[in-house]
Design a protein around this motif. Sequence first.
Motif, PDB file in Angstrom:
ATOM      1  N   PRO A  79      -3.908   2.222   5.259  1.00 38.93           N
ATOM      2  CA  PRO A  79      -4.487   0.892   5.054  1.00 38.93           C
ATOM      3  C   PRO A  79      -4.766   0.566   3.598  1.00 38.93           C
ATOM      4  O   PRO A  79      -4.535  -0.559   3.149  1.00 38.93           O
ATOM      5  CB  PRO A  79      -5.779   0.941   5.874  1.00 38.93           C
ATOM      6  CG  PRO A  79      -5.519   1.969   6.928  1.00 38.93           C
ATOM      7  CD  PRO A  79      -4.637   2.985   6.276  1.00 38.93           C
ATOM      8  N   GLU A  80      -5.248   1.555   2.843  1.00 38.99           N
ATOM      9  CA  GLU A  80      -5.564   1.318   1.439  1.00 38.99           C
ATOM     10  C   GLU A  80      -4.305   0.963   0.642  1.00 38.99           C
ATOM     11  O   GLU A  80      -4.349   0.137  -0.274  1.00 38.99           O
ATOM     12  CB  GLU A  80      -6.235   2.551   0.837  1.00 38.99           C
ATOM     13  CG  GLU A  80      -7.566   2.916   1.469  1.00 38.99           C
ATOM     14  CD  GLU A  80      -7.415   3.663   2.791  1.00 38.99           C
ATOM     15  OE1 GLU A  80      -6.261   4.055   3.127  1.00 38.99           O
ATOM     16  OE2 GLU A  80      -8.418   3.847   3.493  1.00 38.99           O
ATOM     17  N   TRP A  81      -3.196   1.574   0.986  1.00 40.96           N
ATOM     18  CA  TRP A  81      -1.932   1.254   0.320  1.00 40.96           C
ATOM     19  C   TRP A  81      -1.480  -0.156   0.677  1.00 40.96           C
ATOM     20  O   TRP A  81      -1.030  -0.901  -0.188  1.00 40.96           O
ATOM     21  CB  TRP A  81      -0.860   2.271   0.697  1.00 40.96           C
ATOM     22  CG  TRP A  81      -0.945   3.560  -0.064  1.00 40.96           C
ATOM     23  CD1 TRP A  81      -2.055   4.070  -0.677  1.00 40.96           C
ATOM     24  CD2 TRP A  81       0.121   4.485  -0.279  1.00 40.96           C
ATOM     25  NE1 TRP A  81      -1.750   5.274  -1.255  1.00 40.96           N
ATOM     26  CE2 TRP A  81      -0.423   5.555  -1.031  1.00 40.96           C
ATOM     27  CE3 TRP A  81       1.451   4.529   0.089  1.00 40.96           C
ATOM     28  CZ2 TRP A  81       0.343   6.651  -1.424  1.00 40.96           C
ATOM     29  CZ3 TRP A  81       2.222   5.617  -0.284  1.00 40.96           C
ATOM     30  CH2 TRP A  81       1.676   6.666  -1.039  1.00 40.96           C
ATOM     31  N   LEU A  82      -1.560  -0.518   1.960  1.00 40.82           N
ATOM     32  CA  LEU A  82      -1.125  -1.858   2.363  1.00 40.82           C
ATOM     33  C   LEU A  82      -1.997  -2.914   1.692  1.00 40.82           C
ATOM     34  O   LEU A  82      -1.497  -3.954   1.244  1.00 40.82           O
ATOM     35  CB  LEU A  82      -1.162  -2.015   3.883  1.00 40.82           C
ATOM     36  CG  LEU A  82      -0.402  -3.238   4.401  1.00 40.82           C
ATOM     37  CD1 LEU A  82       1.106  -3.032   4.268  1.00 40.82           C
ATOM     38  CD2 LEU A  82      -0.760  -3.562   5.843  1.00 40.82           C
TER      39      LEU A  82
ATOM     40  N   ASN B 101       2.184  -2.821   8.822  1.00 40.85           N
ATOM     41  CA  ASN B 101       2.132  -1.370   9.037  1.00 40.85           C
ATOM     42  C   ASN B 101       1.705  -1.022  10.463  1.00 40.85           C
ATOM     43  O   ASN B 101       1.238   0.076  10.712  1.00 40.85           O
ATOM     44  CB  ASN B 101       1.186  -0.710   8.025  1.00 40.85           C
ATOM     45  CG  ASN B 101      -0.280  -1.044   8.282  1.00 40.85           C
ATOM     46  OD1 ASN B 101      -0.610  -2.019   8.976  1.00 40.85           O
ATOM     47  ND2 ASN B 101      -1.184  -0.250   7.715  1.00 40.85           N
ATOM     48  N   ARG B 102       1.823  -1.990  11.385  1.00 44.67           N
ATOM     49  CA  ARG B 102       1.433  -1.854  12.797  1.00 44.67           C
ATOM     50  C   ARG B 102      -0.077  -1.920  13.005  1.00 44.67           C
ATOM     51  O   ARG B 102      -0.570  -1.689  14.102  1.00 44.67           O
ATOM     52  CB  ARG B 102       1.962  -0.552  13.420  1.00 44.67           C
ATOM     53  CG  ARG B 102       3.453  -0.415  13.421  1.00 44.67           C
ATOM     54  CD  ARG B 102       4.150  -1.464  14.251  1.00 44.67           C
ATOM     55  NE  ARG B 102       3.837  -1.397  15.669  1.00 44.67           N
ATOM     56  CZ  ARG B 102       4.274  -2.267  16.571  1.00 44.67           C
ATOM     57  NH1 ARG B 102       5.030  -3.286  16.190  1.00 44.67           N
ATOM     58  NH2 ARG B 102       3.958  -2.141  17.827  1.00 44.67           N
TER      59      ARG B 102
ATOM     60  N   VAL C 105       6.530   0.214   5.144  1.00 40.95           N
ATOM     61  CA  VAL C 105       5.973  -1.142   5.200  1.00 40.95           C
ATOM     62  C   VAL C 105       7.104  -2.106   5.518  1.00 40.95           C
ATOM     63  O   VAL C 105       8.172  -2.040   4.888  1.00 40.95           O
ATOM     64  CB  VAL C 105       5.318  -1.550   3.859  1.00 40.95           C
ATOM     65  CG1 VAL C 105       4.838  -3.006   3.925  1.00 40.95           C
ATOM     66  CG2 VAL C 105       4.161  -0.618   3.513  1.00 40.95           C
ATOM     67  N   GLN C 106       6.895  -2.978   6.492  1.00 45.39           N
ATOM     68  CA  GLN C 106       7.841  -4.063   6.727  1.00 45.39           C
ATOM     69  C   GLN C 106       7.422  -5.254   5.879  1.00 45.39           C
ATOM     70  O   GLN C 106       6.264  -5.659   5.898  1.00 45.39           O
ATOM     71  CB  GLN C 106       7.874  -4.451   8.210  1.00 45.39           C
ATOM     72  CG  GLN C 106       8.884  -5.555   8.513  1.00 45.39           C
ATOM     73  CD  GLN C 106       9.083  -5.758   9.995  1.00 45.39           C
ATOM     74  OE1 GLN C 106       9.526  -4.855  10.713  1.00 45.39           O
ATOM     75  NE2 GLN C 106       8.744  -6.938  10.490  1.00 45.39           N
TER      76      GLN C 106
ATOM     77  N   SER D  62      -1.146  -6.834  -4.944  1.00 44.53           N
ATOM     78  CA  SER D  62      -0.108  -6.925  -5.963  1.00 44.53           C
ATOM     79  C   SER D  62       0.791  -8.137  -5.720  1.00 44.53           C
ATOM     80  O   SER D  62       1.140  -8.869  -6.660  1.00 44.53           O
ATOM     81  CB  SER D  62       0.730  -5.637  -5.977  1.00 44.53           C
ATOM     82  OG  SER D  62       1.630  -5.625  -7.063  1.00 44.53           O
ATOM     83  N   PHE D  63       1.147  -8.382  -4.464  1.00 42.08           N
ATOM     84  CA  PHE D  63       1.949  -9.570  -4.138  1.00 42.08           C
ATOM     85  C   PHE D  63       1.156 -10.844  -4.410  1.00 42.08           C
ATOM     86  O   PHE D  63       1.695 -11.818  -4.948  1.00 42.08           O
ATOM     87  CB  PHE D  63       2.386  -9.525  -2.675  1.00 42.08           C
ATOM     88  CG  PHE D  63       3.730  -8.889  -2.461  1.00 42.08           C
ATOM     89  CD1 PHE D  63       4.890  -9.646  -2.472  1.00 42.08           C
ATOM     90  CD2 PHE D  63       3.845  -7.520  -2.262  1.00 42.08           C
ATOM     91  CE1 PHE D  63       6.122  -9.067  -2.285  1.00 42.08           C
ATOM     92  CE2 PHE D  63       5.078  -6.924  -2.068  1.00 42.08           C
ATOM     93  CZ  PHE D  63       6.227  -7.694  -2.077  1.00 42.08           C
TER      94      PHE D  63
END
Length: 263
Positions: free
Chosen positions: A178-181, A159-160, A222-223, A187-188
């Motif tokens: 950040p919290e989402w990433l 996310n940079r 997200v990449q 999860s992954f």
Amino acid sequence: MRDRYPFLISIPHAGVSVPPEVRGLVNLSREEVVFNSDPHTRLIYGFDGAVEALVDFDISRVFVDTNRAPYDYPPRAQDGVVKVITQDGTPVFRRGQIPGREVIGLLLENYYHPFHGRLARALDTRPIRIAFDCHSMLPRSPPVRMDAGHPRPLFCLSNRGDRNGRPRAAGALVTCPPEWLQALARSFQAEFDGEGRVAMNDPFRGGFISVAHHRRTRIPWVQVEINRGFYETEGREADVAHLTKLRERIFSALTGFWDEVSG
């Protein structure tokens, strides 16, 4: 069970086609073009029908890299929107045949801008809540990178930001909270527990697609990078059944994340 998840899936590097504008100039074999693209990613991330939008690209990234800025081309850059050398340092074009501004302009007009236009239309017309720019990466850093030979994680989510997904400096851009990433990484990691490391912004921090379309819309991006060593043999082959199962597991990780953060 919802009909579609509010995701945009971008698959910019799955294509292996050589555009007619540069045929006859190319120094690479068919096998080299495929190797320097993101082979199999159309199948790995092909969540058609389960997401709001999916945008892919037929041309090899060697000749038109939609994840680079449109002004980043030779001789200014060797690894820009049109490549001069491959990941292992092989010249892309025959000696003296590197495309000039006129040909690069045609490549941008015919392929690059239409791809970004499709992304923009999806973001503007569909109920997209988050976008994923989906890629693959070599198991180790290639010779052209400063960290050549360094082993790579199973997944890299970008996310940079820094390696925790946070801004690298006060006020610095991140394309996803950040919290989402961090939730996505959890999860992954849960889905692929014991099979490899899930990293954030290492070794990649995200490219032009994520930054440009996030800046315009403020929709999170997200990449996602998957290690090719997880599904390719040493001969660079991949089993379709394995790829299909891998797609299901990746989608499970994405939906598990979304069900957590949007609940």
